[in-house]
Design an enzyme around this catalytic site. Structure first.
Site, PDB file in Angstrom:
ATOM      1  N   CYS A  79       0.822  -1.214   0.000  1.00 46.96           N
ATOM      2  CA  CYS A  79       0.000   0.000   0.000  1.00 46.96           C
ATOM      3  C   CYS A  79       0.864   1.275   0.000  1.00 46.96           C
ATOM      4  CB  CYS A  79      -0.972  -0.019   1.169  1.00 46.96           C
ATOM      5  SG  CYS A  79      -2.332   1.160   0.986  1.00 46.96           S
ATOM      6  N   HIS A 167      -3.993  -4.984   0.647  1.00 47.58           N
ATOM      7  CA  HIS A 167      -3.482  -5.497   1.924  1.00 47.58           C
ATOM      8  C   HIS A 167      -3.629  -7.019   1.987  1.00 47.58           C
ATOM      9  CE1 HIS A 167      -2.802  -1.678   4.110  1.00 47.58           C
ATOM     10  NE2 HIS A 167      -3.725  -1.221   3.289  1.00 47.58           N
ATOM     11  N   GLU A 169      -2.553  -8.910   4.280  1.00 48.53           N
ATOM     12  CA  GLU A 169      -2.569  -9.372   5.675  1.00 48.53           C
ATOM     13  C   GLU A 169      -3.972  -9.475   6.263  1.00 48.53           C
ATOM     14  OE1 GLU A 169      -1.823  -4.841   5.927  1.00 48.53           O
ATOM     15  OE2 GLU A 169      -1.465  -6.502   4.547  1.00 48.53           O
ATOM     16  N   VAL A 224      -2.516 -16.367  31.190  1.00 47.06           N
ATOM     17  CA  VAL A 224      -1.750 -17.190  30.259  1.00 47.06           C
ATOM     18  C   VAL A 224      -0.295 -16.733  30.171  1.00 47.06           C
ATOM     19  CG1 VAL A 224      -1.539 -17.922  27.850  1.00 47.06           C
ATOM     20  CG2 VAL A 224      -3.799 -17.755  28.914  1.00 47.06           C
ATOM     21  N   THR A 227       1.894 -17.328  33.317  1.00 47.53           N
ATOM     22  CA  THR A 227       2.038 -18.768  33.564  1.00 47.53           C
ATOM     23  C   THR A 227       3.034 -19.392  32.598  1.00 47.53           C
ATOM     24  OG1 THR A 227      -0.222 -18.909  34.396  1.00 47.53           O
ATOM     25  CG2 THR A 227       0.803 -20.954  33.660  1.00 47.53           C
TER      26      THR A 227
END
Length: 509
Positions: A79, A167, A169, A224, A227
């Site tokens: 882009c 784009h 992505e 998460v 840990t």
């Protein structure tokens, strides 16, 4: 750490998505602001230029020095990047007749070029620009067009430089991942070696090399990130890791006890510290969201420092910082104003004489979960919804009182348990309840009531950058609403938040 692909960020909202798509190909990549290109590029095998909200024709347009990149490394310009290469290298960029935004289809493809291998004519792509390339740069060759965009893709003859005005992505570009694979794997020949197993091996070795035989202290949250960081550190340094789990009084119902129990049997050295009274006392009378965050951050550091000082010869503080935090703290426009004050990205108070170790700082949230699975962590723990650092304080709008915390904990427990019971929990990225600073009139047992209103919130997302509200079944919402009103004293009305991000945020504060 592997250094395979460099992504230069020009401020696009999609830059992190580029990185995520590259990582999905098992290729490691890093994002740097366009004006902070690493001086040593010897370890990089390809470069990607992101999009941007700027126009290349503007006086303040981002203008990187690509001297060490053009013609020396495979380059993909997306882009703004594609328009930049054209505008400053003999081409012409002009305003579009109409703003080119949304879905489009490739009406022409040069399928003899490896760049478009396995991509069919009429493939859907996503456009998002108000300028367009009228004339290709010197030695530019058109590779693809859409109905309205003649130069949708091109390459530079004599070098591995490719450019696209769409784009790849975003989800709406149906063959975007294939296009990235064609560029990175076929053209740039980047090895696909970035796997969870490879990360664990490399990370454990890196931790041992960094901290050696020193002691490390880690603040566990039950989430998460912390840990997985703890298990990685434990694998690397074993008994030299000391974990502290602080109860700030703003956790979910029974979470302090449940999380400590969950860590049993994981081989982690965890100490639970109940400082709930101290936090709630410090928060008394505070209504401003940012002041709440700063107060919680300050008290946490004080409590954590008190506990850390009871340990001898601790030299390192471990944090569960992940890559989006790192990216946002070094953004194109400088440190991001959106980073919340309880994050400690990049530093600690002077009185905490500890060095920082952040084993997850290069991973996205979904990658953290995959690493956790590789480490054998319980899937139930890895599947936990994200929970804000300041806890329920930012879900209680206005000042904090023990009674408000009790009400919200009860409401939240009914909602979350209900999602699990009805098989909806794993279909939701994040869910919770918000206690509103308003009362509403109700009727219970022929008596008038004037009690609290709670809002339920459930969103689906991949990384929290954008989120859509979840269309929970009406029957489920009706059941949960009835259960909350019947069981939680002080609540007589339940509403459901149907706002997406943007324009709203996931949390209310």
């Amino acid at each position: 750490m592997q250094h395979n692909v460099l992504i230069l960020d020009f401020g696009s909202q999609y830059t992190q998505l580029i990185a995520r798509r590259v990582r999905e190909l098992n290729i490691f990549c890093e994002i740097f602001p366009f004006n902070q290109i690493p001086s040593d590029l010897s370890s990089y095998k390809a470069v990607i230029l992101s999009g941007s909200p700027y126009s290349v024709r503007a006086d303040d347009a981002p203008h990187p020095d690509l001297t060490q990149i053009r013609g020396k490394l495979p380059l993909l310009a997306v882009c703004y990047g594609a328009q930049y290469l054209a505008h400053f290298n003999g081409g012409e960029v002009a305003p579009s007749a109409i703003r080119e935004y949304g879905r489009a289809n490739l009406t022409y493809i040069n399928d003899e070029d490896d760049f478009f291998e396995e991509i069919a004519l009429n493939s859907q792509v996503w456009m998002s620009h108000s300028d367009t390339i009228k004339q290709l740069p010197t030695n530019g060759v058109r590779l693809a067009s859409t109905k309205d965009v003649e130069n949708a893709a091109y390459r530079i003859v004599g070098e591995k430089t490719y450019a696209i005005q769409f784009h790849p992505e975003v989800y709406h570009s149906t063959d975007g991942k294939q296009l990235l694979a064609n560029f990175l794997v076929k053209i740039a020949e980047v090895p696909q070696t970035f796997t969870p197993n490879a990360f664990v091996e490399e990370c454990v070795e890196g931790i041992r090399e960094q901290v050696k035989n020193d002691k490390v202290v880690l603040g566990l949250s039950g989430g998460v990130d912390s840990t997985v960081a703890a298990v990685l550190l434990n694998k690397a340094i074993g008994a030299n890791l000391y974990c502290i789990f602080v109860n700030n009084g703003l956790l979910r119902k029974n979470e302090f006890e449940n999380v400590l129990k969950q860590y049993q049997g994981m081989g982690l050295n965890v100490k639970g510290v109940d400082a709930s009274a101290r936090f709630l006392s410090e928060l008394e009378g505070i209504s401003d969201p940012e002041t709440k965050r700063k107060t919680i951050g300050r008290v946490f550091i004080e409590v954590f420092d008190d506990e850390a000082n009871q340990l001898t010869d601790v030299k390192w503080l471990a944090q569960g910082t992940i890559y989006p935090d790192v990216i946002e703290s070094v953004s194109v426009k400088g440190p991001s104003a959106t980073i919340k004050s309880h994050h400690n990205v990049g530093g600690l108070p002077d009185f905490m004489k500890l060095q920082i170790v952040e084993p997850l700082r290069m991973l996205f949230k979904d990658e953290v979960r995959r690493v956790g699975a590789t480490l054998g962590i319980d899937p139930e723990l890895l599947g936990r919804h994200p929970f804000p650092g300041p806890g329920l304080s930012i879900r209680i709008l206005g000042d904090i009182t023990p009674e408000k915390v009790r009400i919200l904990q009860e409401v939240d427990a009914i909602f979350i348990d209900g999602l699990k019971t009805h098989g909806l929990y794993n279909k939701v990225w994040q869910a919770g309840a918000i206690l509103l600073p308003v009362n509403s009139v109700g009727v219970m047992g022929d008596e008038r009531t004037y009690e609290k209103v709670v809002a339920l919130r459930a969103v689906e997302s991949t990384d929290g950058m954008t989120a859509d509200w979840v269309h929970l079944p009406y029957d489920f919402l009706m059941k949960i609403s009835n259960e909350i009103i019947n069981k939680v004293k002080g609540v007589n009305r339940v509403v459901y938040d149907i706002s997406s991000k943007p324009p709203a945020t996931i949390e209310w504060e």
